[in-house]
Design a protein around this motif. Structure first.
Motif, PDB file in Angstrom:
ATOM      1  N   PRO A   1       1.007  -6.072   8.835  1.00 40.06           N
ATOM      2  CA  PRO A   1      -0.443  -5.851   8.737  1.00 40.06           C
ATOM      3  C   PRO A   1      -0.932  -5.656   7.303  1.00 40.06           C
ATOM      4  O   PRO A   1      -0.155  -5.423   6.377  1.00 40.06           O
ATOM      5  N   THR A   2      -2.243  -5.724   7.181  1.00 42.61           N
ATOM      6  CA  THR A   2      -2.950  -5.572   5.908  1.00 42.61           C
ATOM      7  C   THR A   2      -4.131  -4.634   6.131  1.00 42.61           C
ATOM      8  O   THR A   2      -4.622  -4.495   7.250  1.00 42.61           O
TER       9      THR A   2
ATOM     10  N   LYS B   1      -1.357   4.372  -6.836  1.00 41.52           N
ATOM     11  CA  LYS B   1      -2.102   3.887  -7.985  1.00 41.52           C
ATOM     12  C   LYS B   1      -3.597   4.151  -7.820  1.00 41.52           C
ATOM     13  O   LYS B   1      -4.263   4.650  -8.744  1.00 41.52           O
ATOM     14  N   ILE B   2      -4.118   3.818  -6.666  1.00 34.98           N
ATOM     15  CA  ILE B   2      -5.551   3.993  -6.437  1.00 34.98           C
ATOM     16  C   ILE B   2      -5.911   5.472  -6.396  1.00 34.98           C
ATOM     17  O   ILE B   2      -6.947   5.885  -6.951  1.00 34.98           O
ATOM     18  N   GLU B   3      -5.080   6.297  -5.791  1.00 35.64           N
ATOM     19  CA  GLU B   3      -5.343   7.739  -5.778  1.00 35.64           C
ATOM     20  C   GLU B   3      -5.344   8.304  -7.196  1.00 35.64           C
ATOM     21  O   GLU B   3      -6.138   9.204  -7.512  1.00 35.64           O
ATOM     22  N   SER B   4      -4.488   7.771  -8.062  1.00 33.01           N
ATOM     23  CA  SER B   4      -4.463   8.244  -9.448  1.00 33.01           C
ATOM     24  C   SER B   4      -5.745   7.870 -10.186  1.00 33.01           C
ATOM     25  O   SER B   4      -6.250   8.655 -11.006  1.00 33.01           O
ATOM     26  N   LEU B   5      -6.297   6.687  -9.890  1.00 33.49           N
ATOM     27  CA  LEU B   5      -7.558   6.286 -10.510  1.00 33.49           C
ATOM     28  C   LEU B   5      -8.727   7.121 -10.005  1.00 33.49           C
ATOM     29  O   LEU B   5      -9.641   7.442 -10.772  1.00 33.49           O
TER      30      LEU B   5
ATOM     31  N   TRP C   1       0.836  -1.202   0.000  1.00 27.87           N
ATOM     32  CA  TRP C   1       0.000   0.000   0.000  1.00 27.87           C
ATOM     33  C   TRP C   1       0.871   1.251   0.000  1.00 27.87           C
ATOM     34  O   TRP C   1       0.692   2.159  -0.815  1.00 27.87           O
ATOM     35  N   GLU C   2       1.835   1.289   0.883  1.00 28.34           N
ATOM     36  CA  GLU C   2       2.688   2.462   0.980  1.00 28.34           C
ATOM     37  C   GLU C   2       3.643   2.569  -0.201  1.00 28.34           C
ATOM     38  O   GLU C   2       3.974   3.672  -0.648  1.00 28.34           O
TER      39      GLU C   2
END
Length: 211
Positions: free
Chosen positions: A201-202, A171-175, A164-165
């Motif tokens: 963690p997840t 990637k998700i913020e760009s989408l 995530w980091e």
């Protein structure tokens, strides 16, 4: 200790250096996977199922279980009201185990991060449990899941915090910025396997495909 220093089958898949090596490790693991993960207190399937039930109407169809493995998630989807479920995985051994459970309408051998053999907008919802993790799939796996999920359909993912980091957040913020998805829900980080406290963690996230 880090994920890549964990031993046994789990350490082998975390440390895989290529998709081919990873698939081979899962083939070897398939016969004992369910028991070993149960002994570790594996939480991802329960969390993914809860989030899907919250964000997709009961009976939405079809649903894709992306990286289905032996079918741990698929076994429960019918019970909570999702009866048309497709499974996708790149391990022949895991797919064979999933097939014996007879819970999938169709099983497909393919790897996340490649072009998937489904039409655009084909799935009412997509889930992926334990796949966006160390040594597996990263940001390269997101675009195709967005493509094959219908507008307003949820995509439920678990994502290792280190990934995530490193790449998935950006990637998700760009989408989101491009108007392709919105974020419907994001959990706090949690330990996915209490029986393996060395694992990092997840978090879980629910994305909705934009119209």
């Amino acid at each position: 200790m880090t994920d890549t220093e964990i031993g046994g089958h789990l350490g082998s898949v975390y440390g895989a250096k290529s998709p081919q090596e990873l698939a081979a490790h899962y083939d070897d693991w398939s016969s004992t996977y369910d028991v070993e993960m149960a002994n570790l207190g594996y939480r991802h399937p329960a969390i993914v199922l809860a989030l899907l039930a919250r964000h997709a109407p009961r009976g939405s169809a079809p649903v894709l279980d992306a990286g289905c493995g032996t079918g741990l998630v698929g076994e429960w989807l019918g019970i909570i009201g999702f009866d048309s479920v497709y499974g996708l995985d790149f391990s022949k051994g895991m797919l064979a185990k999933a097939a014996r459970k007879k819970v999938y309408a169709k099983l497909t051998e393919a790897a996340l991060g490649t072009t998937l053999p489904f039409e655009t907008g084909y799935f009412a919802a997509t889930v992926s449990s334990g796949v966006f993790t160390t040594g597996h799939v990263g940001a390269e796996g997101i675009d195709e899941l967005v493509r094959i999920t219908k507008p307003q359909g949820p995509i439920v993912l678990t994502i290792k915090d280190t990934l995530w980091e490193a790449a998935l957040r950006a990637k998700i913020e760009s989408l989101v910025a491009a108007g392709k998805i919105s974020i419907a829900e994001q959990t706090e980080p949690y330990i996915s396997m209490p029986g393996e406290p060395a694992a990092s963690p997840t978090l879980a996230i629910v994305m909705k495909v934009s119209a």
